[in-house]
Enzyme design. Structure first.
Site, PDB file in Angstrom:
ATOM      1  N   ASP A  32     -15.094 -65.925 -13.540  1.00 24.85           N
ATOM      2  CA  ASP A  32     -16.405 -65.292 -13.367  1.00 24.85           C
ATOM      3  C   ASP A  32     -17.434 -66.360 -13.002  1.00 24.85           C
ATOM      4  O   ASP A  32     -17.450 -67.457 -13.573  1.00 24.85           O
ATOM      5  CB  ASP A  32     -16.793 -64.584 -14.679  1.00 24.85           C
ATOM      6  CG  ASP A  32     -17.926 -63.589 -14.504  1.00 24.85           C
ATOM      7  OD1 ASP A  32     -19.017 -63.993 -14.061  1.00 24.85           O
ATOM      8  OD2 ASP A  32     -17.719 -62.404 -14.820  1.00 24.85           O
ATOM      9  N   ASN A  88     -16.168 -52.520 -18.508  1.00 27.91           N
ATOM     10  CA  ASN A  88     -17.346 -51.658 -18.432  1.00 27.91           C
ATOM     11  C   ASN A  88     -17.156 -50.562 -17.383  1.00 27.91           C
ATOM     12  O   ASN A  88     -16.660 -50.823 -16.288  1.00 27.91           O
ATOM     13  CB  ASN A  88     -18.569 -52.498 -18.067  1.00 27.91           C
ATOM     14  CG  ASN A  88     -18.846 -53.588 -19.091  1.00 27.91           C
ATOM     15  OD1 ASN A  88     -18.606 -53.390 -20.282  1.00 27.91           O
ATOM     16  ND2 ASN A  88     -19.334 -54.729 -18.648  1.00 27.91           N
ATOM     17  N   GLN A  95     -21.755 -51.742 -16.289  1.00 27.80           N
ATOM     18  CA  GLN A  95     -20.977 -52.080 -15.080  1.00 27.80           C
ATOM     19  C   GLN A  95     -21.936 -52.399 -13.932  1.00 27.80           C
ATOM     20  O   GLN A  95     -22.876 -51.642 -13.666  1.00 27.80           O
ATOM     21  CB  GLN A  95     -20.063 -50.908 -14.681  1.00 27.80           C
ATOM     22  CG  GLN A  95     -19.118 -51.265 -13.537  1.00 27.80           C
ATOM     23  CD  GLN A  95     -18.126 -50.151 -13.209  1.00 27.80           C
ATOM     24  OE1 GLN A  95     -18.234 -49.029 -13.711  1.00 27.80           O
ATOM     25  NE2 GLN A  95     -17.157 -50.459 -12.358  1.00 27.80           N
ATOM     26  N   HIS A 101     -12.514 -53.776 -13.087  1.00 32.46           N
ATOM     27  CA  HIS A 101     -12.168 -55.138 -13.486  1.00 32.46           C
ATOM     28  C   HIS A 101     -12.148 -55.228 -15.003  1.00 32.46           C
ATOM     29  O   HIS A 101     -12.893 -54.539 -15.693  1.00 32.46           O
ATOM     30  CB  HIS A 101     -13.141 -56.177 -12.899  1.00 32.46           C
ATOM     31  CG  HIS A 101     -14.575 -55.881 -13.156  1.00 32.46           C
ATOM     32  ND1 HIS A 101     -15.285 -54.937 -12.438  1.00 32.46           N
ATOM     33  CD2 HIS A 101     -15.448 -56.372 -14.069  1.00 32.46           C
ATOM     34  CE1 HIS A 101     -16.525 -54.876 -12.892  1.00 32.46           C
ATOM     35  NE2 HIS A 101     -16.641 -55.728 -13.891  1.00 32.46           N
ATOM     36  N   HIS A 103     -12.569 -57.878 -18.056  1.00 31.38           N
ATOM     37  CA  HIS A 103     -13.054 -59.213 -18.425  1.00 31.38           C
ATOM     38  C   HIS A 103     -12.089 -59.835 -19.431  1.00 31.38           C
ATOM     39  O   HIS A 103     -11.753 -59.204 -20.447  1.00 31.38           O
ATOM     40  CB  HIS A 103     -14.422 -59.121 -19.104  1.00 31.38           C
ATOM     41  CG  HIS A 103     -15.531 -58.674 -18.208  1.00 31.38           C
ATOM     42  ND1 HIS A 103     -16.384 -59.541 -17.578  1.00 31.38           N
ATOM     43  CD2 HIS A 103     -15.942 -57.437 -17.832  1.00 31.38           C
ATOM     44  CE1 HIS A 103     -17.280 -58.878 -16.871  1.00 31.38           C
ATOM     45  NE2 HIS A 103     -17.028 -57.594 -17.012  1.00 31.38           N
TER      46      HIS A 103
HETATM   47  P1  AMP Z   1     -19.583 -55.944 -14.907  1.00 25.86           P
HETATM   48  O1  AMP Z   1     -20.987 -56.158 -15.384  1.00 25.86           O
HETATM   49  O2  AMP Z   1     -18.618 -55.539 -15.981  1.00 25.86           O
HETATM   50  O3  AMP Z   1     -19.530 -55.041 -13.694  1.00 25.86           O
HETATM   51  O4  AMP Z   1     -19.074 -57.374 -14.473  1.00 25.86           O
HETATM   52  C1  AMP Z   1     -19.250 -57.920 -13.218  1.00 25.86           C
HETATM   53  C2  AMP Z   1     -18.953 -59.388 -13.359  1.00 25.86           C
HETATM   54  O5  AMP Z   1     -18.667 -59.909 -12.080  1.00 25.86           O
HETATM   55  C3  AMP Z   1     -20.119 -60.216 -13.909  1.00 25.86           C
HETATM   56  O6  AMP Z   1     -19.688 -60.901 -15.086  1.00 25.86           O
HETATM   57  C4  AMP Z   1     -20.466 -61.173 -12.777  1.00 25.86           C
HETATM   58  O7  AMP Z   1     -20.823 -62.436 -13.248  1.00 25.86           O
HETATM   59  C5  AMP Z   1     -19.169 -61.217 -12.001  1.00 25.86           C
HETATM   60  N1  AMP Z   1     -19.274 -61.496 -10.571  1.00 25.86           N
HETATM   61  C6  AMP Z   1     -20.030 -60.848  -9.667  1.00 25.86           C
HETATM   62  N2  AMP Z   1     -19.823 -61.356  -8.423  1.00 25.86           N
HETATM   63  C7  AMP Z   1     -18.908 -62.343  -8.565  1.00 25.86           C
HETATM   64  C8  AMP Z   1     -18.263 -63.252  -7.675  1.00 25.86           C
HETATM   65  N3  AMP Z   1     -18.551 -63.254  -6.365  1.00 25.86           N
HETATM   66  N4  AMP Z   1     -17.375 -64.128  -8.167  1.00 25.86           N
HETATM   67  C9  AMP Z   1     -17.087 -64.142  -9.491  1.00 25.86           C
HETATM   68  N5  AMP Z   1     -17.639 -63.306 -10.391  1.00 25.86           N
HETATM   69  C10 AMP Z   1     -18.552 -62.438  -9.937  1.00 25.86           C
END
Ligand code: AMP
Ligand code: ZN
Length: 137
Positions: A32, A88, A95, A101, A103
């Site tokens: 992440d 999420n 989300q 995805h 975590h």
């Molecule tokens: P969520 O809030 O559960 O949708 O999680 C999305 C996650 O994706 C967050 O923890 C972000 O930091 C991560 N994220 C978004 N864009 C990228 C990216 N390009 N590379 C790595 N992580 C990302």
């Protein structure tokens, strides 16, 4: 299966580079960019599913088995003290990327990730109502 404007479709399929720690025909797991803790990674299917409810059952099973395997490996290699799996669904649940995805969040004794909630109180009446509702009576 592939959504044109989805960043995780592009990352999962290797069109956008990522810090990949695992890849197979179904999944990519990458670090992440805004980690909650050291080693925070995202387990992402290569096909597009917006959330858990849309996710294919077979991939759902594989995702949990893979998460278990990686949690063990990461615990050993990072020396973390605990582990959260977090997933999420929907804006209300936090989300922000609408491609399923999971975590993988290594936890350390004094980390500041603060993944928690404020515990409420459920009355016995409320519990009874919910049991009837959720068991589909
Ligand atoms: P969520 O809030 O559960 O949708 O999680 C999305 C996650 O994706 C967050 O923890 C972000 O930091 C991560 N994220 C978004 N864009 C990228 C990216 N390009 N590379 C790595 N992580 C990302
Ligand atoms: Zn996608």
């Amino acid at each position: 299966m592939y959504k044109e404007d989805c960043i995780f479709c592009k990352i999962a399929n290797g069109e956008i580079p990522s810090s990949t720690i695992y890849e197979d025909e179904d999944f990519r797991v990458f670090l992440d960019l805004n980690p909650a803790t050291r080693g925070h990674a995202l387990l992402v299917p290569k096909k597009h599913f917006a959330n858990l409810l849309e996710l294919d059952d077979g991939l759902c099973e594989k995702a949990m088995v893979l998460a278990k395997k990686l949690a063990g490996k990461m615990t050993e290699l990072l020396g973390c003290d605990g582990f959260n799996l977090m997933q999420n669904n929907g804006e209300a649940a936090g989300q922000t990327v609408f491609h399923f995805h999971l975590h993988l969040i290594p936890r350390y004794k004094d980390d500041t990730a603060g993944i928690t909630w404020r515990p409420g109180n459920a009355s016995s009446e409320e519990l009874e109502v919910l049991v009837a509702l959720l068991k589909g009576k």
